[in-house]
Design a protein around this motif. Structure first.
Motif, PDB file in Angstrom:
ATOM      1  N   UNK A 171       0.425  11.866 -10.326  1.00 28.15           N
ATOM      2  CA  UNK A 171       1.540  11.633  -9.412  1.00 28.15           C
ATOM      3  C   UNK A 171       1.513  10.184  -8.957  1.00 28.15           C
ATOM      4  N   UNK A 172       2.453   9.808  -8.130  1.00 29.74           N
ATOM      5  CA  UNK A 172       2.648   8.422  -7.712  1.00 29.74           C
ATOM      6  C   UNK A 172       1.412   7.856  -7.020  1.00 29.74           C
ATOM      7  N   UNK A 173       1.099   6.616  -7.363  1.00 27.32           N
ATOM      8  CA  UNK A 173      -0.019   5.893  -6.730  1.00 27.32           C
ATOM      9  C   UNK A 173       0.554   4.982  -5.658  1.00 27.32           C
ATOM     10  N   UNK A 174       0.068   5.150  -4.433  1.00 29.41           N
ATOM     11  CA  UNK A 174       0.544   4.328  -3.317  1.00 29.41           C
ATOM     12  C   UNK A 174      -0.219   3.015  -3.217  1.00 29.41           C
ATOM     13  N   UNK A 175      -1.546   3.111  -3.239  1.00 28.45           N
ATOM     14  CA  UNK A 175      -2.377   1.906  -3.103  1.00 28.45           C
ATOM     15  C   UNK A 175      -2.785   1.420  -4.486  1.00 28.45           C
ATOM     16  N   UNK A 176      -1.900   0.706  -5.141  1.00 25.19           N
ATOM     17  CA  UNK A 176      -2.155   0.238  -6.499  1.00 25.19           C
ATOM     18  C   UNK A 176      -3.282  -0.791  -6.548  1.00 25.19           C
ATOM     19  N   UNK A 177      -3.387  -1.616  -5.518  1.00 28.63           N
ATOM     20  CA  UNK A 177      -4.436  -2.642  -5.503  1.00 28.63           C
ATOM     21  C   UNK A 177      -5.816  -1.996  -5.458  1.00 28.63           C
ATOM     22  N   UNK A 178      -5.984  -0.950  -4.647  1.00 25.33           N
ATOM     23  CA  UNK A 178      -7.275  -0.260  -4.561  1.00 25.33           C
ATOM     24  C   UNK A 178      -7.652   0.333  -5.908  1.00 25.33           C
ATOM     25  N   UNK A 179      -6.671   0.921  -6.579  1.00 22.45           N
ATOM     26  CA  UNK A 179      -6.939   1.491  -7.897  1.00 22.45           C
ATOM     27  C   UNK A 179      -7.328   0.408  -8.884  1.00 22.45           C
ATOM     28  N   UNK A 180      -6.583  -0.677  -8.897  1.00 27.96           N
ATOM     29  CA  UNK A 180      -6.852  -1.726  -9.876  1.00 27.96           C
ATOM     30  C   UNK A 180      -8.230  -2.346  -9.692  1.00 27.96           C
ATOM     31  N   UNK A 181      -8.677  -2.437  -8.439  1.00 30.67           N
ATOM     32  CA  UNK A 181     -10.025  -2.967  -8.190  1.00 30.67           C
ATOM     33  C   UNK A 181     -11.105  -2.030  -8.713  1.00 30.67           C
ATOM     34  N   UNK A 182     -10.766  -0.769  -8.930  1.00 29.87           N
ATOM     35  CA  UNK A 182     -11.737   0.218  -9.417  1.00 29.87           C
ATOM     36  C   UNK A 182     -11.737   0.321 -10.943  1.00 29.87           C
ATOM     37  N   UNK A 183     -10.968  -0.533 -11.621  1.00 30.03           N
ATOM     38  CA  UNK A 183     -10.856  -0.480 -13.078  1.00 30.03           C
ATOM     39  C   UNK A 183     -11.616  -1.636 -13.718  1.00 30.03           C
ATOM     40  N   UNK A 184     -12.317  -1.346 -14.799  1.00 27.31           N
ATOM     41  CA  UNK A 184     -13.034  -2.395 -15.528  1.00 27.31           C
ATOM     42  C   UNK A 184     -12.797  -2.246 -17.025  1.00 27.31           C
ATOM     43  N   UNK A 185     -12.732  -3.377 -17.704  1.00 28.51           N
ATOM     44  CA  UNK A 185     -12.653  -3.420 -19.160  1.00 28.51           C
ATOM     45  C   UNK A 185     -13.710  -4.402 -19.641  1.00 28.51           C
TER      46      UNK A 185
END
Length: 400
Positions: A171-185
């Motif tokens: 479903x929709x993500x409200x805090x996109x910045x928080x999610x993006x900080x939790x992603x690594x490549x």
């Protein structure tokens, strides 16, 4: 008067000499004098300053509520060392943790649960030789909602050099910045790339340029316990490790009615092809960088707008979400290499379509040129390469 003056002169000199002797005796004493005592006092002050009591920092602190499970659970000490640290869940089970080699910190090494009370216990020894107690408790949050997420890439798979990484939420993500900080490549060799939010429920990562062949990739979405929005938290972590294969680029020119396959810089095929009918904007094959999305030995095609239903075609390779495929079609062999008659797909003979199908990888780029219509972001999930690099990076929630 003269005689009196002469008699006092020697006495005065004798007094000055005696004072000098007494002063030298005090400075060169055996340690029992006041100067030596003062030196010992300075040393004692320094020792007293270094022998401080232990000072603890416990996170989460005693009484903390609605703690996110992703928050660090740790204990640190200054002016001393930790002797024992225990964090216990409501069932009496100890949370796994790691004590640092210098014994100045301890950190939990397993995830905490939602809606649970945890209790601290243990001891620390201060530099002053005194022991202090570690105590307290905190409670983790009970989410109003938990979001799940899935990746489009899988472990031990091999993809083409244009493959994007797509993370899609339930479903929709409200805090996109928080999610993006939790992603690594992580990539080997190093590859420049960026995350971009293509919708409220999907974030993609693509390299600035096509992947280098044989790149090894690890992607991790550390979402469990992460606050994603008001009362919404991540349900689980998602990870994948995959490889990029050989370089293969398809180049299709709608004006020449041919399709070339370039593998590792060498042309390995030049197929006569028929593209979408030029005179109908609804049937034109779009120019732009497409990406191989899926492969099907047979595929049933329907287009009510053009009055055809359940037409089965062999060796179908999807290259966009707007209905474009590379596939075999015996009935259009007469036009292949000469004329564009399809409804947007790239038609090859069945034998040539099979040859191409067998060598294609999900993630291969298909570069179409020469048509009157251009591929855009609305044409599907893998339209990442329709953006310039500058425009792509602007879609990051962390873009400055």
């Amino acid at each position: 008067m003269t005689q009196l003056h002469r008699r006092r002169g020697p006495l005065a000199l004798f007094g000055l000499g005696l004072a000098a002797v007494l002063t030298l005796s005090a400075c060169s004493g055996d340690g029992s004098g006041s100067a030596a005592t003062g030196g010992a006092g300075t040393s004692a002050d320094a020792q007293q300053t270094s022998a401080q009591p232990a000072k603890l920092t416990v996170q989460p602190a005693d009484g903390a509520k609605d703690v996110a499970p992703s928050d660090a659970a740790q204990v640190t000490v200054a002016n001393g060392e930790l002797q024992t640290v225990t964090l216990t869940n409501p069932d009496g089970k100890q949370v796994a943790g790691q004590l640092a080699a210098d014994k100045r910190s301890w950190a939990a090494t397993e995830d905490l649960g939602y809606g649970k009370k945890y209790t601290w216990s243990g001891t620390a020894l201060g530099a002053d030789g005194k022991q202090i107690t570690i105590a307290g408790s905190f409670t983790t949050v009970s989410p109003r909602k938990q979001l799940t997420a899935s990746l489009n890439v899988g472990d031990n798979q091999t993809y083409g050099i244009a493959m994007p990484i797509a993370l899609t939420f339930s479903s929709k993500v409200t805090d996109k910045a928080a999610v993006e900080r939790a992603l690594t490549v992580e990539t080997a060799p190093h590859t420049e790339g960026s995350w971009a939010w293509v919708s409220d429920t999907s974030v993609h990562w693509r390299p600035k340029e096509y992947w280098q062949p044989n790149t090894q990739v690890k992607v991790a979405a550390n979402l469990y316990g992460l606050k994603i929005g008001d009362g919404t938290y991540g349900k689980q972590d998602v990870t994948a490790s995959f490889s990029i294969g050989r370089s293969q680029i398809v180049k299709g020119d709608v004006k020449s009615h041919h399709m070339q396959v370039i593998r590792d810089g060498v042309q390995i095929a030049d197929y006569p092809a028929s593209y979408g009918l030029d005179s109908d904007p609804g049937r034109v094959t779009h120019s732009g960088i497409h990406v191989v999305m899926s492969k099907h030995p047979t595929y049933s095609m329907s287009n009510p707008r053009y009055d055809y239903f359940d037409v089965n075609v062999p060796w179908a390779v999807r290259i966009s979400n707007n209905g474009e495929f590379i596939h075999g079609l015996a009935s259009s062999v007469w036009a292949q290499g000469k004329q564009n008659v399809s409804h947007g797909c790239v038609n090859l003979s069945p034998a040539r379509a099979k040859e191409y199908y067998d060598g294609a990888l999900i993630g291969d780029p298909v570069e179409i040129t020469g048509s009157t219509q251009t591929l855009s972001a609305k044409d599907g999930d893998y339209s990442d390469w329709t953006y310039s690099w500058a425009d792509w990076t602007k879609l990051s929630a962390l873009a400055s």
